[in-house]
Design a protein around this motif. Sequence first.
Motif, PDB file in Angstrom:
ATOM      1  N   UNK A 123       2.558 -16.416   5.094  1.00  0.00           N
ATOM      2  CA  UNK A 123       4.113 -16.114   6.615  1.00  0.00           C
ATOM      3  C   UNK A 123       4.217 -14.694   6.040  1.00  0.00           C
ATOM      4  N   UNK A 124       4.153 -15.002   3.920  1.00  0.00           N
ATOM      5  CA  UNK A 124       4.481 -13.357   3.318  1.00  0.00           C
ATOM      6  C   UNK A 124       3.866 -12.238   3.294  1.00  0.00           C
ATOM      7  N   UNK A 125       1.856 -12.984   3.607  1.00  0.00           N
ATOM      8  CA  UNK A 125       1.288 -11.878   4.317  1.00  0.00           C
ATOM      9  C   UNK A 125       1.570 -10.575   5.608  1.00  0.00           C
ATOM     10  N   UNK A 126       1.720 -11.745   6.186  1.00  0.00           N
ATOM     11  CA  UNK A 126       2.117 -11.206   7.700  1.00  0.00           C
ATOM     12  C   UNK A 126       2.846 -10.863   8.214  1.00  0.00           C
ATOM     13  N   UNK A 127       4.630 -11.245   7.379  1.00  0.00           N
ATOM     14  CA  UNK A 127       5.320  -9.912   7.448  1.00  0.00           C
ATOM     15  C   UNK A 127       5.491  -8.845   6.402  1.00  0.00           C
ATOM     16  N   UNK A 128       4.762  -9.373   5.207  1.00  0.00           N
ATOM     17  CA  UNK A 128       4.094  -7.717   4.769  1.00  0.00           C
ATOM     18  C   UNK A 128       3.397  -6.699   5.081  1.00  0.00           C
TER      19      UNK A 128
ATOM     20  N   UNK B 281       3.561  -1.816   8.372  1.00  0.00           N
ATOM     21  CA  UNK B 281       3.569  -0.907   9.382  1.00  0.00           C
ATOM     22  C   UNK B 281       4.591  -0.876  10.406  1.00  0.00           C
ATOM     23  N   UNK B 282       5.774  -0.698  10.665  1.00  0.00           N
ATOM     24  CA  UNK B 282       6.870  -0.831  10.681  1.00  0.00           C
ATOM     25  C   UNK B 282       7.226   0.555   9.934  1.00  0.00           C
TER      26      UNK B 282
END
Length: 176
Positions: free
Chosen positions: A96-101, A106-107
């Motif tokens: 989840x931390x990887x996806x959030x990062x 990207x934002x």
Amino acid sequence: MDLSEPIHDFLLVFLGSCLILGGLGVVLLPNPIYSAFSLGLVLVCTSLFYILSNAYFVAAVQLLIYVGAINVLIIFVVMFMNGSEYYKDFHLWTVGYGITSMVCLSLFISLNTTISDTSWYEIIWTTRSNQIIEQDFLSNSQQIGIHLSKDFFLPFELISIILLVALIGAIAVARQ
């Protein structure tokens, strides 16, 4: 505010560094109380930016609503949470931390490219005489509405998305 240019630049750099440090504190501090206080610092620095931009009404609303109500509510809820249960399963890195990062990166990249590709010199600033004419025909709340729907549409929408994500996170924490 009518400040000299060196003082204005110093205040911008100082508030910007406080804003960055507060944002890092919100994200990186493991104690939720300290994160909430860091969020308060970020919100106060944002209102001080509005004061430097001569947007006193928006600064007052920022202080009253975000610092005075929402941040106090966040601190109140965090103080009622049992903090010891969050530190037992503390992992340094999860999927989840990887996806959030990746989403945050990207934002950040898309905002950075949008800001750098915008030709800031072609923006027509309102002259003093046009401001006086605008103020005669429109009230302050109408001018704020016009600026929020035209000039500040993207930041307004990004703040609403951030608040929505925070609300979903609070619901996820409360369900546990």
